[in-house]
Design an enzyme around this catalytic site. Structure first.
Site, PDB file in Angstrom:
ATOM      1  N   HIS A 169       3.659  -6.878   9.651  1.00  0.00           N
ATOM      2  CA  HIS A 169       3.166  -5.506   9.524  1.00  0.00           C
ATOM      3  C   HIS A 169       2.524  -5.231   8.176  1.00  0.00           C
ATOM      4  CE1 HIS A 169       4.930  -3.659  13.229  1.00  0.00           C
ATOM      5  NE2 HIS A 169       5.651  -4.762  13.170  1.00  0.00           N
ATOM      6  N   ASP A 225      -2.785  -2.364   1.853  1.00  0.00           N
ATOM      7  CA  ASP A 225      -1.950  -1.897   2.951  1.00  0.00           C
ATOM      8  C   ASP A 225      -2.207  -2.746   4.178  1.00  0.00           C
ATOM      9  OD1 ASP A 225       0.056  -0.154   3.684  1.00  0.00           O
ATOM     10  OD2 ASP A 225      -1.106   1.642   3.249  1.00  0.00           O
TER      11      ASP A 225
END
Length: 472
Positions: free
Chosen positions: A160, A368
């Site tokens: 993730h 991110d």
């Protein structure tokens, strides 16, 4: 249909999808297959009176057709596996912050020990035809540990967070062990094509893996499939949230309170990867370069608490407080404060209303994996009068959301100029950009992500020599 077994550091009840996250993504398939979700309970077992570490107990809870199984961790295991290695080594390095990594040799032993514990506790609960989906950096070696116990089920892994370029990844002591562990999976998924590319270059250069075509790599007597599966938003669920009373009330209150202002919004965890100091400096630059924004632009920055017992987080908290105070002191008026800084968690049910009332969203992380705030902002907008997304090119979402205003958060002046452009953007252009962005998040929503990954996992063909997988 084979049963889905999800393994992640923490477990969520798939019936409570309003909480967001993986529960939303996996609710349908877990409920349809009577699945099992396994992970840490969040509870820490302290040592016994004699100082001996105590192994935590297994807890089982039924959530409709889904079985939730959690495991307590000893204080020693938690501190080494979770705090020390997962968040003290992997998190900073995977976000390109080698300077913040603590390469304590003791941490990796605890990380391996907990992954072995997870495998040992999970293995008796498995069925022969289960499909196992392991999530995130806490559990990279889990499949290797399961294989060592004789598990032959199809196992997939999804990262993730970002995967750094090969040279940064290679700075981790034992990096070769980590990547070899990934070859125990049948499918490895990443958030972006950039992350997938970093993986491909690493395994080719460092592991001497052979590219056997169609996203497949062979090394260590295993063939794995690798690819990008960008996670999405449950647009319908979020739309329902946006029309609920909490969100409508928030939107109306914000519009009343800031009727003479243009709102900018940032919603982040307090983390050094989010680029919060750089964002505030860009906002300060906006006020300095464009005097017409005085008494007009107001930034609401929510930075929810995160790991505040770690010195790096304490430092960034103090830096943010100092920047907010400086901006408000230098530019604020009696009737106008440029920055409204909120250091606490705001209920998810209220966020769509805040997004909808805002003219501009600032989503400017330094790095991110995806960043779903960007997609939540898009989904919350009024299509007749939408706001503008200012998005870091270093967020995984930037690969998909090309109609946003993409910025380099390290370039304070350019970011300030982009914010000014967003504030002045004509309605026709705002509508066109929003329409394209909305079409993208609808097509590649969270259900697409789940279906695409599981479909690829079912189809992945693992070519093995028949040699038993040896514990790493």
């Amino acid at each position: 249909m084979p049963r889905l077994v999800v393994v992640s550091n923490r477990v969520a009840d798939p019936r409570k999808t309003a909480a967001g996250g993986l529960a939303v993504a996996l609710a349908d398939v877990l409920n349809n297959t009577g699945g099992l979700w396994f992970g840490w309970s969040g509870k820490i077992v302290e040592p016994s009176a004699g100082g001996r570490a105590v192994e935590g107990e297994l807890r089982t809870q039924q959530a409709g057709p889904v079985k939730l199984v959690t495991l307590d961790l000893s204080r020693e295991d938690h501190d080494a596996y979770y705090v020390g290695y997962s968040n003290g080594v992997l998190w900073p390095v995977f976000h390109y912050r080698l300077d913040l990594a603590d390469f304590d040799a003791g941490y990796i032993a605890g990380y391996r020990r907990v992954n072995q514990l997870f495998a040992r506790k999970l293995q008796p609960l498995l069925r022969g035809d289960d499909i196992i989906w392991v999530h995130d950096y806490h559990l990279i070696p889990l499949a290797a540990e399961l294989r060592a116990l004789g598990c032959t089920q199809r196992i997939g892994f999804f990262l993730h967070i970002p995967l750094p370029p090969p040279l940064i990844l290679a700075a981790i002591p034992g990096h070769d062990w980590l990547i070899r562990a990934l070859f125990a999976y049948d499918l490895v998924g990443f958030q972006s094509e950039a992350d997938h590319g970093h993986f491909c270059r690493y395994v080719e250069a460092e592991a001497r893996a052979q590219n056997v075509g169609e996203g497949r790599w062979r090394a260590f007597n295993r063939t794995i499939q690798a690819g990008a599966f960008p996670i999405g938003l449950d647009v319908e669920e979020f739309n329902a949230l946006a029309t609920a009373p909490d969100a409508r009330d928030m939107c109306e209150r914000m519009r009343r309170e800031y009727s003479r202002r243009k709102l900018l919004v940032g919603v982040d965890r307090l983390d050094y990867s989010k680029g919060l100091p750089q964002r505030l400096r860009a906002f300060r630059e906006l006020l300095q370069r464009y005097p017409e924004t005085h008494n007009s632009a107001t930034l609401i920055q929510i930075a929810s608490p995160s790991r505040e017992d770690v010195s790096a987080y304490t430092d960034i908290l103090h830096e943010l407080e100092s920047l907010c105070g400086s901006i408000n002191g230098n530019y604020g008026e009696l009737e106008w404060m440029p920055v409204r800084y909120i250091h606490r968690t705001v209920a998810r049910s209220r966020l769509p209303g805040l997004y909808r009332a805002s003219r501009v969203a600032l989503v400017t992380p330094l790095r991110d994996g995806m960043n779903l705030v960007a997609k939540e902002f898009i989904a919350s907008q009024d299509p007749l009068d939408p706001g503008v997304l200012v998005l870091s090119r270093f967020a995984g979402a930037a690969e998909q959301l090309k109609e946003a205003l993409l910025v380099n958060p390290y370039d304070v002046e350019a970011t300030a100029n982009a914010i000014h452009l967003a504030l002045q953007m004509p309605l026709e252009e705002r509508r066109a950009r929003h329409q394209a962005l909305m079409a993208n998040i609808r097509e590649y929503d969270v259900h697409w992500w789940c279906d695409a990954f599981l479909d690829a996992l079912v189809k992945a063909q693992a070519e093995e020599t028949g040699t038993p997988w040896l514990r790493l």
